[in-house]
Enzyme design. Structure first.
Site, PDB file in Angstrom:
ATOM      1  N   HIS A 477      45.151  24.190  26.457  1.00  0.00           N
ATOM      2  CA  HIS A 477      45.404  25.283  27.982  1.00  0.00           C
ATOM      3  C   HIS A 477      44.925  26.663  27.687  1.00  0.00           C
ATOM      4  CE1 HIS A 477      47.724  25.705  31.266  1.00  0.00           C
ATOM      5  NE2 HIS A 477      49.335  25.453  30.610  1.00  0.00           N
ATOM      6  N   ASP A 481      43.551  24.379  32.730  1.00  0.00           N
ATOM      7  CA  ASP A 481      44.510  24.497  33.352  1.00  0.00           C
ATOM      8  C   ASP A 481      45.603  23.319  33.709  1.00  0.00           C
ATOM      9  OD1 ASP A 481      44.475  27.413  33.395  1.00  0.00           O
ATOM     10  OD2 ASP A 481      43.375  27.069  35.289  1.00  0.00           O
TER      11      ASP A 481
END
Length: 506
Positions: A477, A481
């Site tokens: 992450h 995204d």
């Protein structure tokens, strides 16, 4: 005459400096015995002899800069010539009998082969032969286990295994001695009780030749070898050791311990239970898998997103063309080529899933080196299909079949398991319905495939039975995204539910 050339030095490394020659012209050399050490700006590389014989000529002396595949030396082939030279150069003590001289001349040492870049030691896993057994040339003697691959060691010649210097479980260094083969009439000894003695004999009392670049830098800085701690072979001082500066040397030079997974104390166990338990030491490969997976969890901001795909179209297409595909290409048409193609298609649209973090930079890769996770008897390995984005379905299937077979046999080289940019793991072959795969660092994405299971689905207002599969994308992450991860999975789903999109690049 065999030519000894500079091996591949690693990605983006094109030249090296000859740091140290371990042999001089006229010396006898055995197969895989270390001849010299090369120093690059990243790693130190040892160069083994490809044949047994006599070092005839050194073409690139110490301190010289050489490119990849440059000629380093010439070795005159022939074990008999090497043995004769070795006997002639040996100090003459008490005159041996004719039988002893004949036995000594026909003795050949079995050496630890080159283990690969950045791998300096291995564990003797299994001896297939015992002392006194007859062996033929190229017959497998033993198997070595590193933290990445298993390496089989063949007999360099025919004869009798007269002595085992490194028994099962011993840790050996690259270029170390494993055993002795008596080609004719040599005495047969006993297995060594410990690998430590021969290793000590091979290095004890030997003058250490420091790297030429290190010597030059020491002169410039006014330092002596006693002020520095060498990290090269046998304690050789390398250039980076001088750059690091003086350090306090430990009282006893002990080898660095292999990193172990964090120990978790066991709970109390009754004597009755303890008597029925079996304790087995983790293999190097299993220790490395445990460490890397835990490092991945500790380093990456890992998150997993899920979707499901209707496999009706892919299964129909495969059933329709599998016989023609096998007849033309000589390989079966499986599901992995469809998934590989679908992932490549999605990676082009969401390139951050194919990227990696390097410090404060994001490295976007304009290629796809696809890792295909494969289960083996010793653990999970991930062979890499390089430039998969340029391959056809048939080429992908051939690569997967060939590398999968070699992975199961423990024949993969380290180079074949490095450099992947994205990974696919198929837990469905073992019956997994749903799981969250763990990232293969430094990659930023891994796709988990699962079992195909018929389930009732609502399609156009009607309930129908369809072959469905859950897909799981684990991603970092920090770089990917949620929108990018979901988009990637949706594109994979679309390509599999309508394979014509792959042809139309939609």
């Amino acid at each position: 005459m065999a030519e000894i050339r500079v091996p591949t030095l690693g990605e983006s490394v094109t030249e090296a400096t000859v740091a140290t020659w371990f042999k001089k012209p006229g010396d006898a050399v055995a197969v895989d015995e270390m001849l010299c050490e090369l120093e690059t700006d990243k790693v130190t590389v040892e160069v083994p002899s490809s044949v047994a014989g006599v070092l005839e000529e050194i073409v690139a002396p110490e301190g010289e800069t050489v490119g990849v595949d440059a000629l380093l030396a010439n070795v005159k082939e022939g074990a008999s010539a090497a043995a004769a030279t070795e006997q002639a150069s040996a100090p003459k003590e008490a005159a041996p009998s004719q039988a002893e001289a004949k036995g000594e001349a026909s003795t050949l040492k079995v050496m630890v082969p080159a283990l690969g870049e950045s791998v300096s030691e291995a564990t003797v896993s299994t001896w297939f032969k015992k002392v006194g057994d007859a062996v033929t040339a190229d017959e497998m003697l033993c198997e070595l286990e590193t933290d990445k691959v298993s390496v089989e060691v063949p007999a360099p010649s025919s004869g009798v295994l007269s002595e085992i210097l490194a028994p099962d479980g011993a840790t050996v260094q690259a270029g170390g001695e494993l055993a002795v083969i008596a080609e004719s009439g040599a005495a047969v000894g006993k297995p060594a009780e410990s690998a430590e003695a021969p290793m000590a004999e091979s290095t004890g009392g030997k003058d250490i030749e420091h790297a030429p670049s290190a010597k030059k830098l020491m002169q410039e800085k006014g330092l002596s070898p006693d002020q520095l701690t060498g990290t090269g072979k046998d304690g050789r001082i390398m250039k980076e050791d001088v750059q690091r500066g003086p350090t306090a040397k430990p009282a006893a030079a002990a080898p660095a311990p292999t990193p172990q997974p964090a120990a978790v104390p066991r709970g109390p166990v009754s004597a009755d239970d303890a008597a029925r338990e079996e304790r087995v030491k983790m293999t190097r490969l299993r220790q490395t898998i445990a460490r890397r997976l835990k490092d991945s969890q500790n380093t990456a901001a890992m998150l997993t997103t899920y979707n499901e795909v209707d496999m009706t179209e892919v299964m129909g297409l495969r059933n329709e063309y599998k016989d023609l595909f096998l007849k033309k290409h000589g390989v079966k048409l499986g599901f992995m080529s469809f998934f590989t193609k679908a992932c490549i298609h999605a990676l082009h649209e969401v390139p951050e899933v194919n990227a990696e973090i390097d410090g404060t930079d994001v490295v976007y890769k304009n290629y796809v080196h696809m890792g295909i996770a494969a289960g083996t008897p010793t653990g999970l390995v991930v062979p890499v299909i390089r430039d998969a984005h340029l391959m056809s379905f048939a080429q992908i299937e051939k690569e997967i079949a060939e590398k999968g077979a070699r992975a199961r046999d423990g024949k993969l080289s380290m180079a074949e398991m490095q450099g992947g940019s994205f990974t696919i793991s198929n837990g469905g072959v073992y019956g997994s319905l749903m799981s969250s795969p763990i990232l293969n660092p430094p990659q930023s994405g891994i796709l988990g495939m699962h079992k195909i299971q018929e389930r009732p689905m609502a399609i156009n207002g009607q309930v129908v039975i369809r072959p469905m599969m859950y897909l799981a994308l684990s991603y970092d992450h920090r770089i990917v995204d949620g929108k990018g991860a979901v988009t990637f999975l949706v594109r994979v789903k679309e390509a599999l539910e309508d394979p014509r999109r792959l042809l139309m690049d939609l």
